[in-house]
Motif scaffolding. Structure first.
Motif, mmCIF file in Angstrom:
data_model
loop_
_atom_site.group_PDB
_atom_site.id
_atom_site.type_symbol
_atom_site.label_atom_id
_atom_site.label_comp_id
_atom_site.label_asym_id
_atom_site.label_seq_id
_atom_site.Cartn_x
_atom_site.Cartn_y
_atom_site.Cartn_z
ATOM 1 N N CYS A 200 0.829 -1.212 0.000
ATOM 2 C CA CYS A 200 0.000 0.000 0.000
ATOM 3 C C CYS A 200 0.859 1.257 0.000
ATOM 4 C CB CYS A 200 -0.916 0.002 1.221
ATOM 5 S SG CYS A 200 -2.441 -0.927 1.008
ATOM 6 N N VAL A 201 1.805 1.301 0.899
ATOM 7 C CA VAL A 201 2.665 2.478 0.998
ATOM 8 C C VAL A 201 3.525 2.626 -0.261
ATOM 9 C CG1 VAL A 201 4.525 3.560 2.311
ATOM 10 C CG2 VAL A 201 2.671 2.387 3.509
ATOM 11 N N GLY A 202 4.028 1.481 -0.766
ATOM 12 C CA GLY A 202 4.824 1.532 -1.980
ATOM 13 C C GLY A 202 4.030 2.056 -3.168
ATOM 14 N N GLY A 203 2.793 1.614 -3.298
ATOM 15 C CA GLY A 203 1.946 2.114 -4.368
ATOM 16 C C GLY A 203 1.670 3.599 -4.237
ATOM 17 N N ALA A 204 1.459 4.056 -2.986
ATOM 18 C CA ALA A 204 1.219 5.482 -2.760
ATOM 19 C C ALA A 204 2.448 6.315 -3.102
ATOM 20 C CB ALA A 204 0.818 5.704 -1.306
ATOM 21 N N MET A 205 3.626 5.810 -2.739
ATOM 22 C CA MET A 205 4.846 6.543 -3.051
ATOM 23 C C MET A 205 5.107 6.574 -4.557
ATOM 24 S SD MET A 205 5.943 7.749 -0.237
ATOM 25 C CE MET A 205 4.180 8.004 0.037
ATOM 26 N N LEU A 206 4.823 5.460 -5.227
ATOM 27 C CA LEU A 206 4.981 5.438 -6.683
ATOM 28 C C LEU A 206 4.063 6.454 -7.342
ATOM 29 C CD1 LEU A 206 6.079 4.091 -9.285
ATOM 30 C CD2 LEU A 206 4.175 2.479 -9.128
ATOM 31 N N LEU A 207 2.852 6.540 -6.844
ATOM 32 C CA LEU A 207 1.883 7.467 -7.421
ATOM 33 C C LEU A 207 2.306 8.914 -7.255
ATOM 34 C CD1 LEU A 207 -1.930 7.177 -7.193
ATOM 35 C CD2 LEU A 207 -0.873 9.314 -6.592
ATOM 36 N N SER A 208 2.879 9.247 -6.102
ATOM 37 C CA SER A 208 3.217 10.642 -5.821
ATOM 38 C C SER A 208 4.573 11.046 -6.384
ATOM 39 C CB SER A 208 3.198 10.892 -4.310
ATOM 40 O OG SER A 208 4.121 10.037 -3.658
ATOM 41 N N LEU A 209 5.493 10.093 -6.565
ATOM 42 C CA LEU A 209 6.842 10.433 -7.003
ATOM 43 C C LEU A 209 7.081 10.175 -8.485
ATOM 44 C CD1 LEU A 209 8.884 8.990 -3.981
ATOM 45 C CD2 LEU A 209 8.154 11.348 -4.372
ATOM 46 N N TYR A 210 6.220 9.379 -9.115
ATOM 47 C CA TYR A 210 6.426 9.040 -10.522
ATOM 48 C C TYR A 210 5.143 9.297 -11.300
ATOM 49 C CZ TYR A 210 7.016 6.171 -14.712
ATOM 50 O OH TYR A 210 7.068 5.723 -16.007
ATOM 51 N N HIS A 211 5.238 10.076 -12.357
ATOM 52 C CA HIS A 211 4.096 10.348 -13.212
ATOM 53 C C HIS A 211 4.087 9.449 -14.439
ATOM 54 C CE1 HIS A 211 2.738 14.588 -11.703
ATOM 55 N NE2 HIS A 211 2.542 13.621 -10.839
ATOM 56 N N GLY A 212 5.149 9.501 -15.213
ATOM 57 C CA GLY A 212 5.206 8.711 -16.436
ATOM 58 C C GLY A 212 4.349 9.325 -17.533
ATOM 59 N N LYS A 213 3.973 8.486 -18.477
ATOM 60 C CA LYS A 213 3.182 8.947 -19.609
ATOM 61 C C LYS A 213 1.721 9.179 -19.204
ATOM 62 C CE LYS A 213 5.990 6.430 -22.994
ATOM 63 N NZ LYS A 213 5.965 5.417 -24.085
ATOM 64 N N VAL A 214 1.057 10.015 -19.969
ATOM 65 C CA VAL A 214 -0.369 10.260 -19.750
ATOM 66 C C VAL A 214 -1.156 9.058 -20.265
ATOM 67 C CG1 VAL A 214 -2.338 11.721 -20.291
ATOM 68 C CG2 VAL A 214 -0.089 12.749 -19.895
ATOM 69 N N VAL A 215 -1.913 8.426 -19.384
ATOM 70 C CA VAL A 215 -2.726 7.276 -19.769
ATOM 71 C C VAL A 215 -4.103 7.722 -20.222
ATOM 72 C CG1 VAL A 215 -3.736 5.096 -18.969
ATOM 73 C CG2 VAL A 215 -1.457 5.786 -18.179
ATOM 74 N N ILE A 216 -4.690 8.625 -19.473
ATOM 75 C CA ILE A 216 -6.014 9.154 -19.805
ATOM 76 C C ILE A 216 -5.929 10.675 -19.768
ATOM 77 C CG2 ILE A 216 -8.456 9.231 -19.196
ATOM 78 C CD1 ILE A 216 -8.114 6.575 -17.785
ATOM 79 N N GLY A 217 -6.303 11.304 -20.855
ATOM 80 C CA GLY A 217 -6.229 12.761 -20.945
ATOM 81 C C GLY A 217 -7.349 13.439 -20.184
ATOM 82 N N GLN A 218 -7.405 14.751 -20.319
ATOM 83 C CA GLN A 218 -8.427 15.531 -19.621
ATOM 84 C C GLN A 218 -9.815 15.179 -20.134
ATOM 85 O OE1 GLN A 218 -7.279 19.601 -20.261
ATOM 86 N NE2 GLN A 218 -5.994 19.651 -18.437
ATOM 87 N N LEU A 219 -10.749 15.118 -19.214
ATOM 88 C CA LEU A 219 -12.135 14.828 -19.558
ATOM 89 C C LEU A 219 -12.840 16.118 -19.949
ATOM 90 C CD1 LEU A 219 -14.231 12.461 -19.558
ATOM 91 C CD2 LEU A 219 -14.857 13.173 -17.258
ATOM 92 N N GLY A 220 -13.682 16.043 -20.974
ATOM 93 C CA GLY A 220 -14.393 17.234 -21.425
ATOM 94 C C GLY A 220 -15.348 17.766 -20.386
ATOM 95 N N PHE A 221 -15.993 16.859 -19.620
ATOM 96 C CA PHE A 221 -16.908 17.274 -18.558
ATOM 97 C C PHE A 221 -16.107 17.683 -17.331
ATOM 98 C CE2 PHE A 221 -18.993 16.017 -14.600
ATOM 99 C CZ PHE A 221 -20.138 16.799 -14.653
ATOM 100 N N HIS A 222 -16.467 18.799 -16.708
ATOM 101 C CA HIS A 222 -15.788 19.228 -15.487
ATOM 102 C C HIS A 222 -16.682 20.189 -14.718
ATOM 103 C CE1 HIS A 222 -14.927 22.338 -18.467
ATOM 104 N NE2 HIS A 222 -14.763 23.183 -17.465
ATOM 105 N N TRP A 223 -16.269 20.489 -13.499
ATOM 106 C CA TRP A 223 -17.009 21.413 -12.646
ATOM 107 C C TRP A 223 -16.693 22.833 -13.094
ATOM 108 C CZ3 TRP A 223 -16.603 21.359 -6.561
ATOM 109 C CH2 TRP A 223 -17.682 22.092 -6.042
ATOM 110 N N LYS A 224 -17.704 23.589 -13.497
ATOM 111 C CA LYS A 224 -17.478 24.916 -14.054
ATOM 112 C C LYS A 224 -16.820 25.844 -13.045
ATOM 113 C CE LYS A 224 -19.756 28.596 -16.676
ATOM 114 N NZ LYS A 224 -18.760 28.484 -17.746
#
Length: 382
Positions: free
Chosen positions: A140-164
């Motif tokens: 769990c902690v390793g996954g959290a650290m990977l998420l916060s310290l490593y971005h990498g390539k964009v898998v899913i781009g920005q969504l058209g729907f958003h909070w105005k």
């Protein structure tokens, strides 16, 4: 099955509430709301919302409040609310919702270390259950650290729907945050204080069986503490005004993310222990990442996806080990009861001449009624 499912559902609801808090808090603070003002309003609305429940549900069953318990509740207010939310809001201001929720996953590690140090939890690495808990926490902690310290390539781009409303803040959630060191550091400190609260709250639950009242007192104390700190840092009254979105934020954070969430967490601590509660924080990572993507148009990177998968895998690994440990304890207790039913107790009764009659066997139920502490012990009635 129901006894196992209910705490699980409750903790999922708690994490959903925290996920909403992260998004709306980030928006209003990016829109100019001071984090210390946000911190002061939160426990105030929490106190108002939980007071009726404490009065009507526990006024007849409320146990006596001693100075020792009151001091422990005071410590809960310091670590669980005042210190926790103040440093967390400042950290969130200098960070992003995804990084904030990722660093929150250090709570299980801190809780595990503190709980083992104070004997609340057993390490138990020799058993499969203990190993599952240990490695589940590490993953769990390793996954959290990977998420916060490593971005990498964009898998899913920005969504058209958003909070105005997110457009009106004038800030891009994907842009670099203002202070790379200060934000994560304060969020780590917030995780540490929350872990300490989990341990102290477990002690409060053991001695004071009134969760509504204890949560009320904790929020009331924190309200005074946060208001004093807030006015010392932000003395201008104009900074304390609430527009509609700020009012929604402070009411939601006070009612849902504080009074409701802390009460439900306290209930689960009583049922399952502090470590069980802390292990649900990884779900906040997945929830906030999804909400940031859908509402704030945040991009999902490879590190987010892989880290989320590791977080969920580690969570279920820990829960599996915890379930095995609980089942083993229940089996041992059941065996002990079965052994007790097979134990015979020798009972000798004297006659009128002072001589003992023949030895008679009595059942273990009668032995328990007679408060026999040592089995196969001769009981002599003078």
């Amino acid at each position: 099955m129901g006894n196992e499912l209910l705490p699980f559902v409750v903790m999922v609801i708690v994490q959903l509430g925290f996920g909403g808090m992260i998004i709306i808090s980030k928006l209003v603070m990016d829109g100019g709301m001071n984090p210390f003002v946000q911190s002061a309003y939160r426990p105030i609305f929490a106190t108002i919302s939980i007071a009726p429940f404490a009065y009507f549900f526990e006024r007849k069953t409320r146990p006596k409040l001693t100075l020792s318990i009151l001091f422990q509740i005071f410590l809960c207010s310091i670590f669980g609310l005042t210190a926790n939310i103040c440093v967390w809001y400042i950290g969130l201001t200098n960070s992003t919702p995804t990084i904030a929720s990722a660093i929150d996953n250090l709570i299980p590690a801190f809780t595990f270390i503190i709980a083992v140090s104070f004997g609340v939890e057993k390490l138990g690495l020799r058993s499969i259950a203990g190993q599952a808990k240990f490695w589940g926490t590490i993953v769990c902690v390793g996954g959290a650290m990977l998420l916060s310290l490593y971005h990498g390539k964009v898998v899913i781009g920005q969504l058209g729907f958003h909070w105005k409303y997110a457009e009106n803040t004038g800030k891009d959630v994907n842009s670099a945050h203002s202070n790379f060191f200060l934000g994560p550091f304060l969020l780590i400190m917030s995780s540490l204080t929350y872990a300490i609260w989990l341990i102290i709250q477990a002690k409060v639950n053991e001695k004071y069986a009134a969760p509504y009242t204890s949560t009320l007192l904790m929020c009331l104390m924190a309200s005074v503490e946060c208001v004093i700190i807030g006015f010392c840092v932000v003395p201008k009254l104009s900074e304390w005004t609430l527009n509609p979105i700020r009012a929604i934020s402070v009411v939601y954070n006070g009612v849902v993310a504080t009074s409701l969430a802390y009460f439900l967490s306290s209930w689960c601590i009583e049922k399952k222990g502090p470590l069980y509660v802390s292990m649900f924080n990884p779900l906040l990572l997945v929830i906030s990442a999804f909400l940031s993507w859908t509402l704030l148009r945040e991009k999902l990177y490879l590190g987010v996806v892989v880290g989320s998968i590791l977080v969920v895998a580690g969570l279920y690994g820990f829960l599996w080990g915890k379930k095995m440990e609980t089942s083993a304890e229940d089996t041992d207790v059941h065996k002990d009861k079965e052994e007790c039913t097979e134990v015979d107790v020798e009972l000798q009764l004297p006659n009128s001449n002072g001589h003992y009659l023949e030895t008679k066997q009595i059942s273990s139920d009668l032995a328990n009624d007679l408060k026999v502490e040592t089995y196969k012990k001769k009981l002599v009635f003078q």
